[in-house]
Write a protein that holds these residues in place. Structure first.
Motif, mmCIF file in Angstrom:
data_model
loop_
_atom_site.group_PDB
_atom_site.id
_atom_site.type_symbol
_atom_site.label_atom_id
_atom_site.label_comp_id
_atom_site.label_asym_id
_atom_site.label_seq_id
_atom_site.Cartn_x
_atom_site.Cartn_y
_atom_site.Cartn_z
ATOM 1 N N ALA A 42 5.454 -30.946 85.362
ATOM 2 C CA ALA A 42 4.523 -32.056 85.146
ATOM 3 C C ALA A 42 4.406 -32.391 83.660
ATOM 4 C CB ALA A 42 3.145 -31.707 85.723
ATOM 5 N N GLU A 43 4.342 -31.370 82.818
ATOM 6 C CA GLU A 43 4.212 -31.625 81.384
ATOM 7 C C GLU A 43 5.516 -32.168 80.790
ATOM 8 O OE1 GLU A 43 2.623 -28.052 79.676
ATOM 9 O OE2 GLU A 43 0.597 -28.469 80.417
ATOM 10 N N VAL A 44 6.647 -31.738 81.303
ATOM 11 C CA VAL A 44 7.925 -32.308 80.872
ATOM 12 C C VAL A 44 7.990 -33.782 81.256
ATOM 13 C CG1 VAL A 44 10.413 -32.310 81.336
ATOM 14 C CG2 VAL A 44 9.232 -30.164 80.829
ATOM 15 N N ARG A 111 9.461 -38.598 69.697
ATOM 16 C CA ARG A 111 9.016 -38.094 70.994
ATOM 17 C C ARG A 111 10.176 -37.444 71.742
ATOM 18 N NH1 ARG A 111 5.192 -43.090 73.264
ATOM 19 N NH2 ARG A 111 3.794 -43.164 71.454
ATOM 20 N N ALA A 112 11.331 -38.081 71.697
ATOM 21 C CA ALA A 112 12.502 -37.520 72.360
ATOM 22 C C ALA A 112 12.886 -36.187 71.727
ATOM 23 C CB ALA A 112 13.665 -38.503 72.278
ATOM 24 N N ASN A 113 12.846 -36.099 70.407
ATOM 25 C CA ASN A 113 13.176 -34.845 69.723
ATOM 26 C C ASN A 113 12.255 -33.713 70.159
ATOM 27 O OD1 ASN A 113 15.392 -35.697 68.197
ATOM 28 N ND2 ASN A 113 14.105 -36.454 66.525
ATOM 29 N N MET A 114 10.969 -34.004 70.266
ATOM 30 C CA MET A 114 10.014 -32.978 70.692
ATOM 31 C C MET A 114 10.354 -32.459 72.082
ATOM 32 S SD MET A 114 6.443 -34.627 69.286
ATOM 33 C CE MET A 114 5.469 -33.397 70.124
ATOM 34 N N LEU A 115 10.694 -33.385 72.980
ATOM 35 C CA LEU A 115 11.023 -32.985 74.341
ATOM 36 C C LEU A 115 12.318 -32.172 74.368
ATOM 37 C CD1 LEU A 115 10.723 -33.004 77.379
ATOM 38 C CD2 LEU A 115 11.657 -35.325 77.418
ATOM 39 N N ILE A 116 13.326 -32.642 73.672
ATOM 40 C CA ILE A 116 14.619 -31.953 73.655
ATOM 41 C C ILE A 116 14.476 -30.530 73.108
ATOM 42 C CG2 ILE A 116 16.895 -31.964 72.555
ATOM 43 C CD1 ILE A 116 16.671 -35.090 72.687
ATOM 44 N N GLU A 117 13.648 -30.374 72.090
ATOM 45 C CA GLU A 117 13.476 -29.069 71.455
ATOM 46 C C GLU A 117 12.664 -28.087 72.283
ATOM 47 O OE1 GLU A 117 13.488 -31.172 67.031
ATOM 48 O OE2 GLU A 117 11.644 -30.266 67.823
ATOM 49 N N ASN A 118 11.847 -28.603 73.201
ATOM 50 C CA ASN A 118 10.909 -27.721 73.905
ATOM 51 C C ASN A 118 11.106 -27.639 75.409
ATOM 52 O OD1 ASN A 118 8.677 -26.831 71.824
ATOM 53 N ND2 ASN A 118 9.107 -28.994 71.381
ATOM 54 N N ILE A 119 12.033 -28.416 75.970
ATOM 55 C CA ILE A 119 12.146 -28.493 77.424
ATOM 56 C C ILE A 119 12.543 -27.166 78.062
ATOM 57 C CG2 ILE A 119 14.555 -29.271 77.428
ATOM 58 C CD1 ILE A 119 13.765 -31.152 79.761
ATOM 59 N N ASP A 120 13.253 -26.315 77.337
ATOM 60 C CA ASP A 120 13.660 -25.035 77.914
ATOM 61 C C ASP A 120 12.489 -24.088 78.130
ATOM 62 O OD1 ASP A 120 16.315 -25.748 78.096
ATOM 63 O OD2 ASP A 120 16.912 -24.804 76.209
ATOM 64 N N LYS A 121 11.340 -24.378 77.546
ATOM 65 C CA LYS A 121 10.164 -23.524 77.735
ATOM 66 C C LYS A 121 9.554 -23.696 79.123
ATOM 67 C CE LYS A 121 8.843 -23.820 72.854
ATOM 68 N NZ LYS A 121 7.790 -24.279 71.902
ATOM 69 N N ARG A 129 15.414 -30.325 85.285
ATOM 70 C CA ARG A 129 15.398 -30.136 83.834
ATOM 71 C C ARG A 129 16.595 -30.851 83.201
ATOM 72 N NH1 ARG A 129 13.246 -25.606 81.397
ATOM 73 N NH2 ARG A 129 13.747 -24.345 83.249
ATOM 74 N N LYS A 130 17.770 -30.673 83.818
ATOM 75 C CA LYS A 130 18.982 -31.296 83.286
ATOM 76 C C LYS A 130 18.858 -32.823 83.267
ATOM 77 C CE LYS A 130 22.676 -31.928 85.778
ATOM 78 N NZ LYS A 130 23.926 -31.761 86.566
ATOM 79 N N ILE A 131 18.329 -33.396 84.340
ATOM 80 C CA ILE A 131 18.183 -34.856 84.414
ATOM 81 C C ILE A 131 17.209 -35.351 83.356
ATOM 82 C CG2 ILE A 131 17.304 -36.749 85.841
ATOM 83 C CD1 ILE A 131 18.441 -35.249 88.281
ATOM 84 N N ALA A 132 16.064 -34.692 83.230
ATOM 85 C CA ALA A 132 15.070 -35.097 82.232
ATOM 86 C C ALA A 132 15.632 -34.977 80.821
ATOM 87 C CB ALA A 132 13.804 -34.252 82.376
ATOM 88 N N LEU A 133 16.357 -33.904 80.559
ATOM 89 C CA LEU A 133 16.948 -33.715 79.239
ATOM 90 C C LEU A 133 17.996 -34.800 78.967
ATOM 91 C CD1 LEU A 133 17.328 -32.080 76.655
ATOM 92 C CD2 LEU A 133 18.901 -30.570 77.913
ATOM 93 N N GLY A 134 18.798 -35.124 79.963
ATOM 94 C CA GLY A 134 19.792 -36.174 79.795
ATOM 95 C C GLY A 134 19.167 -37.516 79.469
ATOM 96 N N GLU A 135 18.072 -37.852 80.131
ATOM 97 C CA GLU A 135 17.383 -39.116 79.863
ATOM 98 C C GLU A 135 16.825 -39.140 78.439
ATOM 99 O OE1 GLU A 135 14.670 -40.340 83.055
ATOM 100 O OE2 GLU A 135 15.844 -39.127 84.440
ATOM 101 N N ALA A 136 16.247 -38.027 78.002
ATOM 102 C CA ALA A 136 15.703 -37.957 76.647
ATOM 103 C C ALA A 136 16.806 -38.078 75.601
ATOM 104 C CB ALA A 136 14.930 -36.654 76.458
ATOM 105 N N ILE A 137 17.928 -37.407 75.835
ATOM 106 C CA ILE A 137 19.062 -37.497 74.905
ATOM 107 C C ILE A 137 19.563 -38.931 74.822
ATOM 108 C CG2 ILE A 137 21.499 -36.859 74.637
ATOM 109 C CD1 ILE A 137 20.731 -34.057 75.690
ATOM 110 N N PHE A 138 19.691 -39.583 75.968
ATOM 111 C CA PHE A 138 20.162 -40.973 75.970
ATOM 112 C C PHE A 138 19.187 -41.890 75.237
ATOM 113 C CE2 PHE A 138 19.845 -45.226 77.721
ATOM 114 C CZ PHE A 138 21.125 -45.701 77.482
#
Length: 603
Positions: A42-44, A111-121, A129-138
């Motif tokens: 939910a927080e991701v 905002r994207a950088n913050m998510l990319i750096e912390n999503i593994d937590k 997780r992979k889909i959310a990370l891919g969207e943030a990277i894009f």
């Protein structure tokens, strides 16, 4: 973004809000720091919603990127009171719209950088997780792409801001930026979901990434980088979209009506920014159909009608092109007549404007004066087809794949994908005798419907019939009856039908007899198909034609501008343009806070 997790949008905004106006915001103090966040799915998702949120700002696709920041040779700002503005090309680096766009995009990157750096937590499903990370990277790469395209050598920011002292960042060469953008988008393409995963078009999917990769590589092949090796990449990515099952909507105008009616067609509109209302409140900052559109009143949905077209652009459409009278309004609203619409006379070109998005079709209520719920397209399939054709021509010349791609767009534009035909115009066989104009009623026509026109009298007879709508679905010519009016009557009106059944409207032999002529035809088709969608200035700049096109537009206006009607302001933007305007000025606020950045040439 209505479909991107509205239930957690408030949490996302809390996570990503900031009181600092600098583009590299210091670590905010009004939300949980990353060490206390990103604990679960939910927080991701809340953080991801915050990254998407940038797309719906007034500073981006809510208004500026299709209005003030895309003034080119097809239109002018019809707000006569404006004397200095970004849209008029006489702004200063302190312009607030310029600053807001820059700031919004870098906020999105942070905002994207913050998510990319912390999503593994986060404790969450690995595929999600992979889909959310891919969207943030894009999205991080996409925001960098907009910045680099509009400002050139902008700072490349790949880490989140952790301190208020992090304000000095050097210009990064656009070649380095584009290489980063392409690399990140290619990575994201393998992570995000296919387009058929969602029944709405605001989410980043594989088709979105492929299509935008085609756009990025097309820009790299053009000015200022001119890396022609990139054309092969354009073809590669565009064909992946083509092979994913995307098709054009048979009806061009339906593409934009859908955006007003909160309907989705992800086969045609690969990526769109969603705006909407919830509990009677506007939840995004969209002004689609409000700042542009057909000038209207509160009953229909208020619109400034703030962008009008040039004579040359209107005349670049052929008479059978159904896009012309949808993209450019052929009527205006009036409470004085039944039906509320009056058709324009053929010579009333400068009265007409950007009308792709019409508030009469907006379904969400209430209709506000300053915002609308109408969506905006970032990427459509027709754009992908035209990018494919352009790049293929530059590599291999006039190939069948390239010709087929352009013809697919042209056929849709002329109704070849639709059932039946439309009423193109009306011929006056006998003007009759009238002291007051009657109303034209179209009936029959083998099941067709929707044709409407305004009847005009002069000298005691019908002198003109101006189309409001050509209708659709006619398999034979309808009958025109004249109702009301005053006088002896007796007029005979004959509908002139489109020629969808007999003409194919494909590229002519001359348009495809050489790569040069084919290039010209493709560029024209882009202007007709994608007008007012925030891409015309982008195209002219990458073709190296922006300055010359604007000066040609200035000369054209001088010779075609009506002597009456108060349109002297139409020439302002073209007259003010100089060579430096292929890039925007880096905002003064950024120069004041960032000691390492260098202003663009000419500013």
């Amino acid at each position: 973004m209505k479909r991107i997790l509205y239930s957690i949008a408030i949490a996302a905004m809390a996570l990503t809000s900031s009181s600092c106006k600098k583009f590299l915001d210091p670590s905010p103090t009004d939300f949980n720091a990353p060490k206390d966040f990103f604990r679960n799915e939910a927080e991701v998702n809340a953080a991801l919603t915050g990254v998407y949120d940038i797309l719906g700002k007034s500073a981006t696709y809510g208004r500026y990127m299709f209005f003030e920041m895309d003034v080119a040779d097809d239109s002018f700002i019809h707000l006569s009171g404006w004397t200095q503005d970004l849209a008029l090309y006489n702004y200063s680096p302190s312009d607030t719209k310029l600053t807001d766009n820059w700031t919004a995009l870098y906020n999105g990157i942070n905002r994207a950088n913050m998510l990319i750096e912390n999503i593994d937590k986060a404790v969450m499903d690995e595929n999600k997780r992979k889909i959310a990370l891919g969207e943030a990277i894009f999205l991080r790469a996409y925001y960098h792409f907009i910045l680099t395209s509009n400002w050139g050598n902008v700072p490349l920011k790949t880490k989140s801001t952790t301190s208020g002292f992090e304000v000095n960042y050097k210009n990064s060469p656009y070649k380095v930026n584009y290489e980063f953008i392409v690399s990140e988008m290619e990575k994201a393409a393998d992570m995000v979901a296919p387009h058929f995963t969602y029944n709405y078009g605001s989410r980043v999917t594989k088709s979105v990434v492929w299509g935008i990769l085609a756009r990025v590589n097309l820009k790299m092949a053009g000015a200022p980088l001119r890396d022609v090796s990139r054309y092969a990449e354009v073809v590669k990515w565009a064909k992946k979209v083509q092979q994913a099952g995307h098709v054009l909507n048979p009806d061009f105008k339906r593409v934009f009506i859908n955006m007003s009616e909160d309907k989705y067609d992800t086969k045609e509109v690969l990526w769109e920014v969603e705006f909407g209302k919830r509990n009677g409140t506007q939840v995004e900052e969209g002004a689609v159909g409000v700042i542009n559109g057909i000038g209207a009143n509160e009953k229909i949905g208020f619109s400034y009608g703030g962008k009008h077209v040039t004579n040359a652009f209107f005349n670049s459409f052929d008479a059978d092109d159904l896009r012309r009278d949808w993209s450019i309004n052929n009527y205006y609203y009036s409470e004085a007549v039944e039906g509320g619409k009056i058709g324009y006379a053929p010579n009333q070109i400068y009265n007409r404007g950007d009308a792709k998005w019409r508030r009469e079709y907006e379904t969400a209520a209430p209709k506000f004066n300053g915002t609308s719920s109408i969506n905006f397209p970032i990427l459509r399939y027709s754009d992908v087809l035209l990018m494919l054709a352009e790049a293929e021509n530059e590599i291999n010349g006039v190939t069948q794949d390239a010709v087929d791609a352009v013809n697919e767009v042209k056929r849709r534009a002329h109704g070849k994908l639709m059932a039946g035909e439309v009423v193109k115009s009306v011929t006056i066989t006998n003007g009759g005798a009238y002291t007051k104009a009657p109303t034209a009623i179209f009936s029959g026509g083998g099941g067709g419907f929707g044709a409407a026109a305004t009847v005009v009298i002069s000298g005691g007879k019908i002198s003109g019939v101006y189309m409001i709508s050509g209708g659709s679905g006619y398999t034979s010519a309808p009958t025109i009856s004249l109702v009301g009016g005053e006088g002896a009557g007796g007029a005979v009106l004959t509908p002139v039908m489109s020629q969808n059944a007999t003409n194919n409207y494909d590229l002519t032999a001359a348009e495809k007899d050489s790569p040069e002529n084919f290039r010209t035809a493709i560029r024209k088709e882009r202007s007709l198909e994608l007008c007012f969608e925030g891409l015309r200035r982008f195209d002219l700049v990458r073709w190296g034609q922006f300055y010359s096109a604007m000066k040609a537009y200035e000369n054209e206006i001088k010779t075609t501008l009506p002597s009456t009607g108060g349109y002297d302001h139409a020439i302002k933007s073209a007259r003010n343009v100089s060579e430096k305007d292929t890039l925007f000025a880096i905002p003064a606020a950024e120069l004041n806070s960032n000691g390492d950045i260098i202003q663009n040439k000419g500013w």
